[in-house]
Design an enzyme around this catalytic site. Structure first.
Site, mmCIF file in Angstrom:
data_model
loop_
_atom_site.group_PDB
_atom_site.id
_atom_site.type_symbol
_atom_site.label_atom_id
_atom_site.label_comp_id
_atom_site.label_asym_id
_atom_site.label_seq_id
_atom_site.Cartn_x
_atom_site.Cartn_y
_atom_site.Cartn_z
ATOM 1 N N HIS B 154 -45.142 -11.408 -7.814
ATOM 2 C CA HIS B 154 -44.332 -10.442 -7.088
ATOM 3 C C HIS B 154 -42.933 -10.451 -7.676
ATOM 4 O O HIS B 154 -42.392 -11.499 -8.002
ATOM 5 C CB HIS B 154 -44.260 -10.810 -5.602
ATOM 6 C CG HIS B 154 -45.552 -10.599 -4.893
ATOM 7 N ND1 HIS B 154 -46.037 -9.356 -4.595
ATOM 8 C CD2 HIS B 154 -46.468 -11.480 -4.438
ATOM 9 C CE1 HIS B 154 -47.203 -9.476 -3.985
ATOM 10 N NE2 HIS B 154 -47.496 -10.755 -3.869
ATOM 11 N N CYS B 196 -43.963 -5.664 -9.510
ATOM 12 C CA CYS B 196 -43.285 -4.431 -9.118
ATOM 13 C C CYS B 196 -41.945 -4.383 -9.851
ATOM 14 O O CYS B 196 -41.312 -5.425 -10.040
ATOM 15 C CB CYS B 196 -42.989 -4.430 -7.621
ATOM 16 S SG CYS B 196 -44.466 -4.683 -6.633
#
Lengths: 475, 402
Positions: B154, B196
């Protein structure tokens, strides 16, 4: 507990991983152990936390190998939460001379192995007094099967060549009532053992698929123990591949046990708690046991609450204080009383754990309940592990059997590991604090700065037309 | 007319010469001599199963294309293969049809669990370890090493999250790479990041010879590919899924597939985010950079079939190069000899003492690279033959018409 459910066999291991290192001298043990544990964790793909001083310690009265008294030179570290998987089996297999390409180790397939009830692997390296090195690898599996067949247990029969570097490849079978129900039929290989010595069998190019088909309708829902031990001696050419195959039915399990061990936490809230260890003697004679328990520093143990109760007597058992520094243990002195305290080590914050070692004498059928209370310590924010809300794993206690009457090797038993919940902080706090304070600061300072540093001069007139007011149409 | 004819004959002559000589040159312009890979999965917890699957997929690919375990540093923040929560013990899948068990039977994880943190990651890159750290946890690269660094987990605008509680920022990684450059610890680096807002993580690089691929722009998320209902979580991310589709067609020793081709194989529509490939002060032409410069390992493997060797006991000392004693193939298990000397030992000793007999090595396997060159040469030759026919055809037509 392993031995309670599956019977006593082999050398036990605690949950997770453990590292035991015995050095030649007593000096500078901690840095030596740190070096050793780091190298070994690199070889076997385990984590480096073995060298953590808040976990590792020295048991003075527990003897891990039967060769000599190693008191005060042995360093012990246990990680109950260490995962054991293919990445640990791979280096274990790479230590064998033929790896998993030839010999008995070609049966080992990690997919099958890690689907079993219990598995444990260990490597033991000892140097005897004549300076010869002994290298012993052991893999212990507990399999429950309806049908005992190699292709069922391992997924494959034994095909392929025997390891040519081994001096002997042996399959040893114990515990079955009827050996003639095996195909192929085992033969006597000495010392009341039955089994196979495999050098010739496999060279006849047949697949070796050991199959047990009982002729009578006996109850065969027992657990089968597969104990694969490999031994190497120093010149490397003498390699024994031994495969011990023990089928034990339910009735036999209870005959094999010597003690029953249990350990649990007694907690009432986030501040206090207690650790209780229960030991039951299932044998017919007195047992001489030593109990080693090490609790990390954040369980602040109150040693004055260390009490022992027995189910044979109503009052508590008196603990004789033998907190002595000994070079060699003299067994008759240790076990003179029913319960003696051999050693206490108080903890240091963020440092060494608290340790107590007891010597116990249990009569047949007696249960001792040893309890000690603690206060939960306070950990800094950074000291919590990454998944702090799970809790901390406490290493198991070690009970070792002493006694000249024992014909067996000195046995070592481990309790279950414990899970201790410490009060955890809110880990999102730093983020929250930062955002709130920076926002507040920005609002105050920003407006302050804007007002102070605004330019004297034209200010654009704002149009006072409020466009967002829409007059409603007639309904 | 004569000039034209002369010209066409000269042209024909040149073309005929070209038919008999290999034309295609290898597109290798690389300057490295060994390959390393650092593969990191930085997230913990069961619902991040797909990050572990991503990392293991790249580990698998890189191993298949030739980098040995000793040159791969694999960091997995959590171990799910043998966890009680995994219904398939010992197995990790990256596809819901469970075709490939990424864990396999031979996997080496160098950093596991709590050891995967920012400090260890930066120490690994810069090489500044404590003295006791074992060898398999060190990145022992030199100035001729090409390093593939793959991070997944992440992340956000200029940071990557480790273990759900720490972050490493783009400036940290850029500084670590600069340290590596100053200490001559790499030749070229390929930095692939799948999180991301991944492209922001390499926005601060300032060292030369770094190529970076990110899978999503600032403000975009990177998405998982599909869900596996038997496991209960997403099993792979889109970027890795389409990467694998492409990389699975690459054979070891491939010398034609460029990095650009790999990057262009994934469209933004497929992975639902905007990927970016960026080269930072690359010394050679970025279009020449091959996938196997980073994903594979250079070793010239010349395989001599065992048939050509004669088997002898240790007692024989004469170098006997003919095939008279051809004593079976070791590969087949049925033919294990009854000698006490194991056949494998003999074979190794044999290669040290004698030279392979070149006359009889007519079954010599060419390098995979040479095969590829031959293939393209064949295409060229066919094209030239067609061209010749066309020339003849048109010259005849010309003669007819005039």
């Amino acid at each position: 507990m392993y031995h309670l459910k599956y019977g006593e066999i082999g050398r036990y291991s605690p949950p997770g991983g453990e590292l035991i290192a015995t050095f030649e001298t007593k000096e500078d043990l901690e840095s030596k152990f740190r070096t050793v544990s780091r190298k070994i964790s690199g070889i076997f793909g385990t984590s480096q936390k073995f060298s953590d001083l808040t976990i590792s310690a020295q048991p003075f009265y527990t003897e891990f190998n039967s060769l000599e008294s190693t008191s005060q030179r042995t360093h012990y570290s246990s990680l109950p939460r260490e995962p054991v998987c293919t990445e640990n089996l791979t280096p274990w297999l790479k230590l064998l001379p033929c790896r998993s390409k030839a010999g008995l180790a070609s049966l080992l397939n990690p997919i099958k192995l890690y689907d079993l009830f219990y598995h444990s692997m260990s490597v033991e390296v000892t140097r005897s007094q004549e300076n010869s090195l002994s290298f012993h690898q052991q893999l212990l599996l507990v399999v429950e099967l309806k049908e005992f067949k190699f292709s069922q247990i391992f997924g494959t029969p034994l095909i392929g060549p025997i390891c040519p570097f081994s001096s002997q490849t042996k399959i040893q079978i114990e515990g079955f009532s009827d050996y003639s129900s095996f195909t192929p039929t085992p033969e006597e290989i000495g010392n009341n053992q039955v089994g196979f010595i495999l050098k010739e069998n496999l060279n006849n190019k047949k697949d070796f698929n050991l199959h047990y088909s009982p002729k009578e309708n006996t109850n065969n829902n027992g657990y089968n123990h597969n104990n694969i031990g490999n031994g190497n001696s120093n010149n490397g050419n003498d390699n024994n591949n031994n495969f011990n195959n023990n089928g034990i039915n339910d009735e036999n399990i209870s005959k094999n046990q010597s003690i029953k061990l249990n350990r649990f936490l007694k907690e009432s809230g986030k501040i206090r708690g207690g650790v209780i260890t229960q030991i039951t003697n299932l044998e017919k004679n007195d047992l001489h046991l030593t109990l080693y328990d090490s609790l990390p520093w954040f369980m602040r143990v109150y040693f004055h609450t260390l009490t022992i109760k027995s189910n044979f007597e109503n009052k508590e058992i008196e603990i004789t204080d033998l907190n002595l520094e000994r070079e060699q243990d003299n067994e008759s002195n240790l076990f003179a009383n029913q319960a003696s305290l051999l050693r206490i080590q108080t903890s240091q914050d963020h440092g060494r754990p608290s340790i107590f070692e007891l010597a116990l004498v249990l009569k047949p059928g007696e249960t001792f309940q040893i309890s000690v209370d603690y206060l939960k310590g306070f950990l800094n924010f950074e000291e919590h592990p990454f998944d702090g809300n799970r809790g901390f794993d406490i290493a198991p206690a070690i009970v070792s059997m002493h006694g000249k009457k024992q014909n067996l090797k000195k046995r070592i038993y481990y309790t279950d590991s414990l899970l201790l919940m410490l009060p955890t902080p809110d880990f999102t706090m730093p983020y929250n604090v930062m955002t709130i304070t920076t926002t507040a600061f920005l609002i105050w300072y920003g407006s302050f700065l804007n007002n102070l540093t605004g330019r004297a001069g034209l200010k654009l007139k704002k149009k006072s037309k409020a466009k967002w007011i829409i007059k409603p149409d007639k309904f | 007319m004569m000039k034209k004819q002369n010209f066409s004959y000269i042209f024909l002559f040149c073309v005929l010469i070209n038919l008999f000589f290999p034309v295609c040159l290898s597109t290798r312009t690389s300057t490295h001599n060994n390959n390393w890979a650092v593969i990191v999965c930085s997230s913990r917890f069961w619902f991040n199963y797909r990050h572990v699957a991503n990392a293991l997929s790249f580990y698998h690919t890189v191993k298949r294309l030739g980098i040995p375990d000793s040159n791969i540093i694999l960091m997995l923040a959590d171990d799910w293969a043998c966890n009680a929560r995994n219904c398939f013990p010992g197995k990790i899948f990256n596809n819901k049809d469970h075709n490939l068990n990424l864990y396999g039977t031979n996997v080496e994880i160098d950093y596991r669990g709590y050891e995967v943190n920012v400090e260890n990651f930066l120490r690994l890159l810069t090489g500044r370890h404590e003295p006791d750290v074992p060898r398999n946890k060190r990145l022992l690269t030199d100035s001729g090493s090409n390093i593939l660094v793959y991070l997944t987990g992440h992340g956000g605008n200029e940071f990557l999250k480790f273990q759900d509680s720490e972050e490493v920022s783009s400036k940290d990684i850029a500084d670590a790479f600069e340290q590596m450059y100053q200490k001559k610890r790499y030749n070229e680096i390929l930095f692939i990041i799948e999180t991301c807002q991944a492209n922001t993580l390499f926005s601060k690089f300032y060292s030369p010879n770094i190529a970076a691929i990110g899978c999503s722009e600032l403000g975009e998320n990177s998405y998982s590919h599909h869900f596996d209902s038997s496991i209960g979580v997403q099993v792979i991310d889109s970027f890795t899924y389409f990467s694998l589709n492409f990389l699975n067609n690459i054979k070891p020793g491939d010398s034609h597939t460029t990095l650009e081709k790999y990057f262009n194989s994934m469209t933004p529509k497929q992975i639902r985010s905007q990927p970016r490939l960026e080269f930072f002060q690359f010394q050679r032409n970025p279009r020449d950079v091959l996938v196997s410069d980073f994903f594979g390992s250079i070793h010239e493997v010349v395989s001599h079939p065992i048939n050509n060797y004669t088997f002898k006991n240790d007692n024989d000392n004469d170098n006997d190069n003919d095939n008279d004693n051809g004593n079976a193939n070791i590969n087949e298990k049925e033919n294990v000899n009854n000698n006490d000397n194991f056949q494998l030992k003999n074979q190794f000793q044999h290669t040290e003492k004698t030279q392979p007999n070149m006359e009889q090595s007519n079954q010599f396997q060419p390098r995979v690279e040479d095969e590829a060159i031959e293939l393209s040469d064949n295409y060229f030759r066919i094209g030239m033959i067609i061209l010749i026919f066309l020339i003849f055809f048109f010259s005849i037509i010309e003669k007819i018409l005039t």
